[in-house]
Design a protein around this motif. Structure first.
Motif, PDB file in Angstrom:
ATOM      1  N   ILE A   1      44.916  31.552  74.161  1.00 19.09           N
ATOM      2  CA  ILE A   1      45.679  32.012  75.699  1.00 19.09           C
ATOM      3  C   ILE A   1      44.007  31.951  76.440  1.00 19.09           C
ATOM      4  O   ILE A   1      43.222  31.998  76.008  1.00 19.09           O
ATOM      5  N   GLN A   2      44.660  30.790  77.709  1.00 29.72           N
ATOM      6  CA  GLN A   2      43.911  31.129  78.599  1.00 29.72           C
ATOM      7  C   GLN A   2      44.195  31.934  79.640  1.00 29.72           C
ATOM      8  O   GLN A   2      44.032  33.417  79.583  1.00 29.72           O
ATOM      9  N   CYS A   3      44.488  31.693  81.125  1.00 31.87           N
ATOM     10  CA  CYS A   3      45.247  32.449  81.892  1.00 31.87           C
ATOM     11  C   CYS A   3      46.207  32.905  81.451  1.00 31.87           C
ATOM     12  O   CYS A   3      46.542  34.808  82.483  1.00 31.87           O
ATOM     13  N   GLY A   4      47.199  32.764  80.728  1.00 34.53           N
ATOM     14  CA  GLY A   4      47.705  34.095  80.107  1.00 34.53           C
ATOM     15  C   GLY A   4      49.209  34.045  80.762  1.00 34.53           C
ATOM     16  O   GLY A   4      50.373  34.186  80.226  1.00 34.53           O
ATOM     17  N   PHE A   5      49.158  32.322  81.973  1.00 33.55           N
ATOM     18  CA  PHE A   5      50.461  32.460  82.430  1.00 33.55           C
ATOM     19  C   PHE A   5      51.668  32.121  81.274  1.00 33.55           C
ATOM     20  O   PHE A   5      52.960  32.713  81.597  1.00 33.55           O
ATOM     21  N   CYS A   6      51.564  30.454  80.873  1.00 31.29           N
ATOM     22  CA  CYS A   6      52.266  30.474  79.790  1.00 31.29           C
ATOM     23  C   CYS A   6      52.867  31.525  78.168  1.00 31.29           C
ATOM     24  O   CYS A   6      53.523  30.902  77.690  1.00 31.29           O
TER      25      CYS A   6
ATOM     26  N   CYS B   1      51.700  24.234  79.209  1.00 29.09           N
ATOM     27  CA  CYS B   1      50.432  25.610  79.195  1.00 29.09           C
ATOM     28  C   CYS B   1      48.853  24.542  79.774  1.00 29.09           C
ATOM     29  O   CYS B   1      49.165  23.543  79.194  1.00 29.09           O
ATOM     30  N   ARG B   2      48.796  24.256  81.089  1.00 23.80           N
ATOM     31  CA  ARG B   2      47.948  23.592  82.171  1.00 23.80           C
ATOM     32  C   ARG B   2      46.297  24.186  81.445  1.00 23.80           C
ATOM     33  O   ARG B   2      45.849  23.222  82.151  1.00 23.80           O
ATOM     34  N   CYS B   3      46.059  25.073  80.533  1.00 21.18           N
ATOM     35  CA  CYS B   3      44.848  25.561  80.826  1.00 21.18           C
ATOM     36  C   CYS B   3      44.472  25.255  79.078  1.00 21.18           C
ATOM     37  O   CYS B   3      42.624  24.682  79.249  1.00 21.18           O
ATOM     38  N   THR B   4      45.089  25.011  78.394  1.00 20.47           N
ATOM     39  CA  THR B   4      44.197  25.334  76.461  1.00 20.47           C
ATOM     40  C   THR B   4      44.691  23.902  75.829  1.00 20.47           C
ATOM     41  O   THR B   4      43.791  23.722  74.860  1.00 20.47           O
TER      42      THR B   4
END
Ligand code: FES
Ligand code: FES
Length: 161
Positions: free
Chosen positions: A95-100, A132-135
């Motif tokens: 989890i990074q920003c968590g939106f997904c 997921c755009r972050c992880t």
């Protein structure tokens, strides 16, 4: 129109427009805001919920069509604390920003119910509809394998208890 929605085991009667999508009814009428709105086009998976155990994009799913089905949202699977996949996501840094995350957790919940010992490839296929755009996904895959391993170890422990 009035419809009955069974969400996380609770039957709710809600007044909806015939064209309403499940995402809006969950968030705006039932205040279950764990389910996220991303693209609204069936592309990102942020809005994923389970209907009769299957992941669906709630942004495209007619609320009326969900009447009387078993609907599960992220609030339902964490009603008694974080679920095994949620814990593993935290531990593995999935989890990074968590939106997904709520949508991914719902997709992986369905996967782990259907396949107790998934391969990395099985996880990748299951996550095909979740962006997921972050992880970079690899930590999400590790989290899924860890959750599966933990569940199998627990089951083996229970069998020997
Ligand atoms: S908000 Fe439903 S798939 Fe993106
Ligand atoms: S953690 Fe940011 S989009 Fe997945």
């Amino acid at each position: 129109m009035k419809i009955n929605l069974k969400v996380n085991g609770i039957l709710e009667e809600v007044e909806v427009d015939a064209s309403a999508v499940l995402l809006d009814v969950l968030r705006d009428k039932l205040h279950l805001t764990g389910t996220k709105e991303g693209c609204r086009e069936g592309e990102c998976g942020a809005c994923t919920v389970l209907i009769d155990g299957q992941p669906v994009d709630s942004c495209l799913y007619s609320a009326a069509a969900a009447a009387n089905a078993e609907i599960e949202t992220v609030e339902g699977i964490s009603a008694n604390g974080l679920s095994a996949i949620q814990k593993a996501m935290v531990e593995e840094g999935g989890i990074q920003c968590g939106f997904c995350t709520p949508g991914i957790v719902m997709t992986l919940t369905a996967l782990l119910r259907q396949n107790a010992d998934p391969t990395p490839q099985d996880v990748a296929v299951a996550l095909n509809g979740n962006i997921c755009r972050c992880t970079g996904y690899s930590r999400i895959v590790s989290a899924t394998l860890k959750a599966a391993k933990n569940a199998m170890a627990q089951k083996a422990g229970d069998a020997h208890a």
